[in-house]
Design a protein around this motif. Structure first.
Motif, PDB file in Angstrom:
ATOM      1  N   VAL A  12     -38.035  -1.890 -69.614  1.00 19.68           N
ATOM      2  CA  VAL A  12     -37.485  -0.921 -70.559  1.00 19.68           C
ATOM      3  C   VAL A  12     -38.523  -0.594 -71.625  1.00 19.68           C
ATOM      4  CG1 VAL A  12     -35.685  -0.527 -72.294  1.00 19.68           C
ATOM      5  CG2 VAL A  12     -35.118  -1.693 -70.156  1.00 19.68           C
ATOM      6  N   GLU A  13     -38.867   0.675 -71.716  1.00 22.25           N
ATOM      7  CA  GLU A  13     -39.830   1.117 -72.724  1.00 22.25           C
ATOM      8  C   GLU A  13     -39.293   0.835 -74.121  1.00 22.25           C
ATOM      9  OE1 GLU A  13     -42.024   5.241 -74.102  1.00 22.25           O
ATOM     10  OE2 GLU A  13     -41.102   5.137 -72.127  1.00 22.25           O
ATOM     11  N   ASP A  14     -40.147   0.352 -75.001  1.00 24.23           N
ATOM     12  CA  ASP A  14     -39.767   0.043 -76.383  1.00 24.23           C
ATOM     13  C   ASP A  14     -38.564  -0.907 -76.437  1.00 24.23           C
ATOM     14  OD1 ASP A  14     -41.782   1.700 -77.378  1.00 24.23           O
ATOM     15  OD2 ASP A  14     -40.456   3.441 -77.498  1.00 24.23           O
ATOM     16  N   TYR A  15     -38.529  -1.868 -75.507  1.00 24.60           N
ATOM     17  CA  TYR A  15     -37.373  -2.758 -75.373  1.00 24.60           C
ATOM     18  C   TYR A  15     -37.032  -3.504 -76.662  1.00 24.60           C
ATOM     19  CZ  TYR A  15     -40.044  -7.101 -75.349  1.00 24.60           C
ATOM     20  OH  TYR A  15     -40.811  -8.171 -75.717  1.00 24.60           O
ATOM     21  N   SER A  16     -38.033  -3.756 -77.514  1.00 20.61           N
ATOM     22  CA  SER A  16     -37.778  -4.536 -78.731  1.00 20.61           C
ATOM     23  C   SER A  16     -37.769  -3.678 -79.995  1.00 20.61           C
ATOM     24  CB  SER A  16     -38.820  -5.645 -78.868  1.00 20.61           C
ATOM     25  OG  SER A  16     -40.103  -5.078 -79.057  1.00 20.61           O
ATOM     26  N   PHE A  17     -37.870  -2.373 -79.842  1.00 24.12           N
ATOM     27  CA  PHE A  17     -37.904  -1.481 -80.996  1.00 24.12           C
ATOM     28  C   PHE A  17     -36.569  -1.545 -81.744  1.00 24.12           C
ATOM     29  CE2 PHE A  17     -37.760   2.583 -83.210  1.00 24.12           C
ATOM     30  CZ  PHE A  17     -39.046   2.653 -83.744  1.00 24.12           C
ATOM     31  N   GLY A  18     -36.608  -1.654 -83.049  1.00 25.72           N
ATOM     32  CA  GLY A  18     -35.392  -1.728 -83.860  1.00 25.72           C
ATOM     33  C   GLY A  18     -34.544  -0.478 -83.689  1.00 25.72           C
ATOM     34  N   THR A  19     -33.272  -0.678 -83.365  1.00 26.04           N
ATOM     35  CA  THR A  19     -32.350   0.414 -83.072  1.00 26.04           C
ATOM     36  C   THR A  19     -31.035   0.151 -83.790  1.00 26.04           C
ATOM     37  OG1 THR A  19     -33.413   0.619 -80.901  1.00 26.04           O
ATOM     38  CG2 THR A  19     -31.281   1.706 -81.173  1.00 26.04           C
ATOM     39  N   LEU A  20     -30.394   1.212 -84.242  1.00 24.32           N
ATOM     40  CA  LEU A  20     -29.124   1.081 -84.967  1.00 24.32           C
ATOM     41  C   LEU A  20     -27.957   1.080 -83.988  1.00 24.32           C
ATOM     42  CD1 LEU A  20     -29.886   3.538 -87.905  1.00 24.32           C
ATOM     43  CD2 LEU A  20     -30.167   1.055 -87.846  1.00 24.32           C
ATOM     44  N   LEU A  21     -27.077   0.104 -84.157  1.00 20.11           N
ATOM     45  CA  LEU A  21     -25.895  -0.056 -83.314  1.00 20.11           C
ATOM     46  C   LEU A  21     -24.656   0.029 -84.185  1.00 20.11           C
ATOM     47  CD1 LEU A  21     -24.646  -1.082 -80.521  1.00 20.11           C
ATOM     48  CD2 LEU A  21     -24.775  -3.363 -81.539  1.00 20.11           C
ATOM     49  N   ARG A  22     -23.644   0.755 -83.726  1.00 24.59           N
ATOM     50  CA  ARG A  22     -22.361   0.761 -84.426  1.00 24.59           C
ATOM     51  C   ARG A  22     -21.658  -0.560 -84.135  1.00 24.59           C
ATOM     52  NH1 ARG A  22     -18.816   4.284 -82.009  1.00 24.59           N
ATOM     53  NH2 ARG A  22     -20.082   3.936 -80.180  1.00 24.59           N
ATOM     54  N   ALA A  23     -21.203  -1.241 -85.170  1.00 21.78           N
ATOM     55  CA  ALA A  23     -20.489  -2.502 -84.984  1.00 21.78           C
ATOM     56  C   ALA A  23     -19.134  -2.242 -84.334  1.00 21.78           C
ATOM     57  CB  ALA A  23     -20.304  -3.211 -86.321  1.00 21.78           C
ATOM     58  N   ASP A  24     -18.416  -1.261 -84.818  1.00 18.82           N
ATOM     59  CA  ASP A  24     -17.059  -0.942 -84.366  1.00 18.82           C
ATOM     60  C   ASP A  24     -17.072   0.368 -83.594  1.00 18.82           C
ATOM     61  OD1 ASP A  24     -14.349  -0.414 -84.057  1.00 18.82           O
ATOM     62  OD2 ASP A  24     -13.857  -0.719 -86.170  1.00 18.82           O
ATOM     63  N   THR A  25     -16.575   0.337 -82.369  1.00 16.01           N
ATOM     64  CA  THR A  25     -16.556   1.559 -81.550  1.00 16.01           C
ATOM     65  C   THR A  25     -15.655   2.630 -82.143  1.00 16.01           C
ATOM     66  OG1 THR A  25     -14.795   0.645 -80.164  1.00 16.01           O
ATOM     67  CG2 THR A  25     -17.046   0.406 -79.368  1.00 16.01           C
TER      68      THR A  25
END
Length: 163
Positions: A94-107
C-alpha cells in the motif's frame, strides 16, 4: 507536495511541513467524505488491495466494533503493537501505508475536531473498507448533504464577485 515524500530525517519540527501535512490530510478527508455522500459504499473500492486488507483486518481484529472507534482502545500499548504489526504487512503493498490520515471515530458523524482520530493510512483503509462492506457508511448519504469545502468556498467567492 513533493516535500512530503522526502525522508523525515531531513526535517526537524518544521512548521511549514506540519502545515503541508495538515492541508493534505484535510483535503483527503474532505474528498473521502464527499465520496461517502455520493455512492453506495458497499461497492466502493479504496485501493486495489481492498480484499487483502479486509481479510487481514477481520482476521487480526475480529471483534473490533468499527461503528465507533475509541482512540484509547486502538492506541493503548497492547493494541498499538498489534496495529503496528498489521500495518507492516502492507509496507510494500500500500502506497503511503504509514502516512498520517484522519479517521472518523463515529460512523454517524462527519469529520469534526471531536470525531477525528489520526491514524496510519493502512489503518484508515482497514477500518473504512470494513465500514463500507458492512454497510455502516451508507447512512452518511442520508444524514449529510455533502459538498467540498473548497467547492463551497469557491461558490461563495463567485457570489461575492457577481454581487
Amino acid at each position: 507536495m513533493d516535500v512530503l515524500t522526502r525522508p523525515a530525517e531531513e526535517f526537524g519540527n518544521d512548521e511549514t511541513l506540519e502545515h503541508l501535512w495538515a492541508a493534505r490530510a484535510m483535503e483527503h478527508s474532505d474528498i473521502y467524505f464527499n465520496v461517502l455522500c455520493s455512492v453506495d459504499t458497499r461497492w466502493l473500492r479504496l485501493t486495489p488491495h481492498d480484499d487483502l486488507i479486509y481479510t487481514h483486518f477481520r482476521q487480526d481484529f475480529p471483534d473490533l466494533d468499527i461503528t465507533y472507534i475509541k482512540e484509547d482502545e486502538i492506541k493503548n500499548n497492547v493494541n498499538k503493537a498489534k496495529w503496528r504489526m498489521f500495518c507492516e504487512k502492507f509496507k510494500n503493498t500500500v502506497e503511503d501505508y504509514s502516512f498520517g490520515t484522519l479517521l472518523r471515530a463515529d460512523t454517524n458523524g462527519d469529520y469534526s475536531e471531536q470525531n477525528t482520530i489520526l491514524v496510519p493510512r493502512v489503518q484508515f483503509y482497514a477500518i473504512e473498507i470494513a465500514r463500507n462492506r458492512e454497510g455502516l457508511n451508507n447512512e452518511v448519504k442520508k444524514r449529510y448533504k455533502c459538498a467540498s469545502k473548497a467547492h463551497t468556498e469557491a461558490q461563495s467567492n463567485v457570489r461575492e464577485i457577481v454581487a
